[in-house]
Design a protein around this motif. Structure first.
Motif, mmCIF file in Angstrom:
data_model
loop_
_atom_site.group_PDB
_atom_site.id
_atom_site.type_symbol
_atom_site.label_atom_id
_atom_site.label_comp_id
_atom_site.label_asym_id
_atom_site.label_seq_id
_atom_site.Cartn_x
_atom_site.Cartn_y
_atom_site.Cartn_z
ATOM 1 N N PHE A 16 0.958 -1.088 -0.299
ATOM 2 C CA PHE A 16 0.063 0.022 -0.149
ATOM 3 C C PHE A 16 0.749 1.220 0.039
ATOM 4 O O PHE A 16 0.455 2.273 -0.591
ATOM 5 C CB PHE A 16 -0.847 0.005 1.149
ATOM 6 C CG PHE A 16 -1.899 -1.045 1.149
ATOM 7 C CD1 PHE A 16 -2.346 -1.767 0.061
ATOM 8 C CD2 PHE A 16 -2.282 -1.874 2.315
ATOM 9 C CE1 PHE A 16 -3.180 -2.807 0.320
ATOM 10 C CE2 PHE A 16 -3.103 -2.780 2.566
ATOM 11 C CZ PHE A 16 -3.526 -3.500 1.305
ATOM 12 N N LEU A 17 1.863 1.264 0.638
ATOM 13 C CA LEU A 17 2.849 2.462 0.724
ATOM 14 C C LEU A 17 3.523 2.573 -0.702
ATOM 15 O O LEU A 17 3.562 3.676 -1.055
ATOM 16 C CB LEU A 17 3.956 2.116 1.735
ATOM 17 C CG LEU A 17 5.273 3.264 1.816
ATOM 18 C CD1 LEU A 17 4.311 4.541 2.361
ATOM 19 C CD2 LEU A 17 6.207 2.837 2.662
ATOM 20 N N ILE A 18 3.718 1.714 -1.303
ATOM 21 C CA ILE A 18 4.629 1.879 -2.459
ATOM 22 C C ILE A 18 3.486 2.342 -3.377
ATOM 23 O O ILE A 18 3.906 3.272 -4.300
ATOM 24 C CB ILE A 18 5.179 0.545 -2.945
ATOM 25 C CG1 ILE A 18 6.535 0.290 -1.925
ATOM 26 C CG2 ILE A 18 5.900 0.739 -4.531
ATOM 27 C CD1 ILE A 18 7.246 -0.956 -2.408
ATOM 28 N N ALA A 19 2.420 1.785 -3.805
ATOM 29 C CA ALA A 19 1.446 2.201 -4.575
ATOM 30 C C ALA A 19 0.999 3.732 -4.159
ATOM 31 O O ALA A 19 0.760 4.432 -5.076
ATOM 32 C CB ALA A 19 -0.029 1.253 -4.406
ATOM 33 N N ALA A 20 0.941 4.175 -2.812
ATOM 34 C CA ALA A 20 0.655 5.619 -2.756
ATOM 35 C C ALA A 20 1.607 6.412 -2.868
ATOM 36 O O ALA A 20 1.624 7.422 -3.658
ATOM 37 C CB ALA A 20 0.310 5.704 -1.216
ATOM 38 N N GLU A 21 3.115 6.053 -2.906
ATOM 39 C CA GLU A 21 4.191 6.750 -3.223
ATOM 40 C C GLU A 21 4.360 6.834 -4.760
ATOM 41 O O GLU A 21 4.930 7.887 -5.125
ATOM 42 C CB GLU A 21 5.569 6.310 -2.601
ATOM 43 C CG GLU A 21 5.444 6.472 -1.102
ATOM 44 C CD GLU A 21 6.542 5.877 -0.642
ATOM 45 O OE1 GLU A 21 7.223 6.217 0.601
ATOM 46 O OE2 GLU A 21 7.482 5.143 -1.293
ATOM 47 N N ALA A 22 3.969 5.924 -5.625
ATOM 48 C CA ALA A 22 4.043 5.902 -6.691
ATOM 49 C C ALA A 22 3.233 7.074 -7.308
ATOM 50 O O ALA A 22 3.227 7.495 -8.496
ATOM 51 C CB ALA A 22 3.956 4.508 -7.462
ATOM 52 N N ILE A 23 1.842 7.170 -6.914
ATOM 53 C CA ILE A 23 0.964 7.995 -7.361
ATOM 54 C C ILE A 23 1.112 9.368 -7.285
ATOM 55 O O ILE A 23 1.071 10.253 -7.950
ATOM 56 C CB ILE A 23 -0.210 7.587 -7.004
ATOM 57 C CG1 ILE A 23 -0.636 6.080 -7.807
ATOM 58 C CG2 ILE A 23 -1.685 8.573 -7.645
ATOM 59 C CD1 ILE A 23 -1.997 5.408 -7.235
#
Length: 273
Positions: A209-216
């Motif tokens: 979830f963290l990486i997905a949010a940081e990617a966006i």
């Protein structure tokens, strides 16, 4: 065949056996990388260790020409701060929900359907809603982690409380214990090591979830850097970053396991761990 199922390798043998698959993967990568680079020295898909080492040195020990920051450490601090904030808040919230829902049928009847509902909602599907509601800053990323892992931890803890033998609660009541004392002295001590196990199992989802949010939406972070480097096909940066995330996740898991073993050795003795 009977001896195989009963065979327990000694610690040194177990560690060596666990290292062999990793060594095999490393050798496969080296052979594939050498094969591609021998055909095209400028190939970016499977960079050699020299290229990755130079990229790591540049990201970790040379200041960025634009910001003057050491990017690897800035990204690491940003991601760990978000991750640990989300995981700690999730653990505290899940502990309260699991304890009260598991021990008190009235609370369980009120909150259990809501917890189940949130556990069934794909967290990444509501990521745009979080960005709209909480903005593109740190709060939305932390909330995504909380929504993503809290219901699962809470449900696991609730089941753990309900699995406590009824005889223990009856004996505590016979000795004059009221509800608060029973929850604090009988239920909670048995719930804490299970909380650490549940958090350990949820770390992978929290990273996702963290990486997905940081990617966006982010300006620093491990996930942000990976998706930024994707634009330039910079696998010499992406692969070390993935390995660094894996190492951080392993370190956090080891830390939680060590704390749990030190604080509640009886639990791990009963579990055979």
């Amino acid at each position: 065949m009977r001896k195989i199922i009963n065979y327990q390798p000694v610690p040194l043998t177990r560690y060596l056996m666990g290292f062999l698959p990793l060594l095999a993967l490393l050798l496969i990568y080296l052979m594939a990388s050498d094969a591609r680079l021998s055909v095209n020295a400028a190939d970016k898909l499977l960079p050699g260790f020299n290229a990755m080492g130079e990229a790591v040195y540049r990201m970790a020990f040379q200041p960025s020409p634009r910001s003057g920051e050491y990017l690897l450490w800035v990204d690491t601090v940003a991601s760990l701060l978000r991750l640990l904030t989300g995981v700690v808040l999730s653990a505290l919230l899940a502990l309260a929900l699991g304890l009260f829902c598991g021990a008190l049928p009235v609370i369980r009847a009120f909150f259990s359907p809501v917890i189940t509902l949130f556990a069934l909602v794909p967290p990444l599907a509501i990521l745009p809603i979080l960005f709209i509601s909480f903005g593109l800053g740190e709060l939305s990323k932390v909330v995504l982690i909380i929504i993503g892992i809290t219901p699962l931890i809470a449900r696991d803890l609730q089941l753990q409380v309900q699995a406590i033998p009824r005889e223990q609660l009856v004996k505590a009541q016979t000795l004059g214990g009221h509800s608060a004392q029973i929850m604090w002295r009988v239920v909670l001590p048995q719930l804490m090591p299970r909380l650490f196990d549940a958090v350990r199992l949820s770390l992978c989802s929290a990273w996702l979830f963290l990486i997905a949010a940081e990617a966006i939406a982010a300006t620093e972070g491990l996930g942000y850097r990976i998706f930024l480097m994707r634009r330039y096909l910079a696998m010499d940066v992406i692969l070390p970053y993935v390995a660094w995330i894996t190492l951080l996740a392993f370190a956090l898991d080891l830390l939680l396991r060590t704390i749990s073993r030190r604080c509640w050795p009886w639990y791990h003795a009963n579990q055979g761990k």
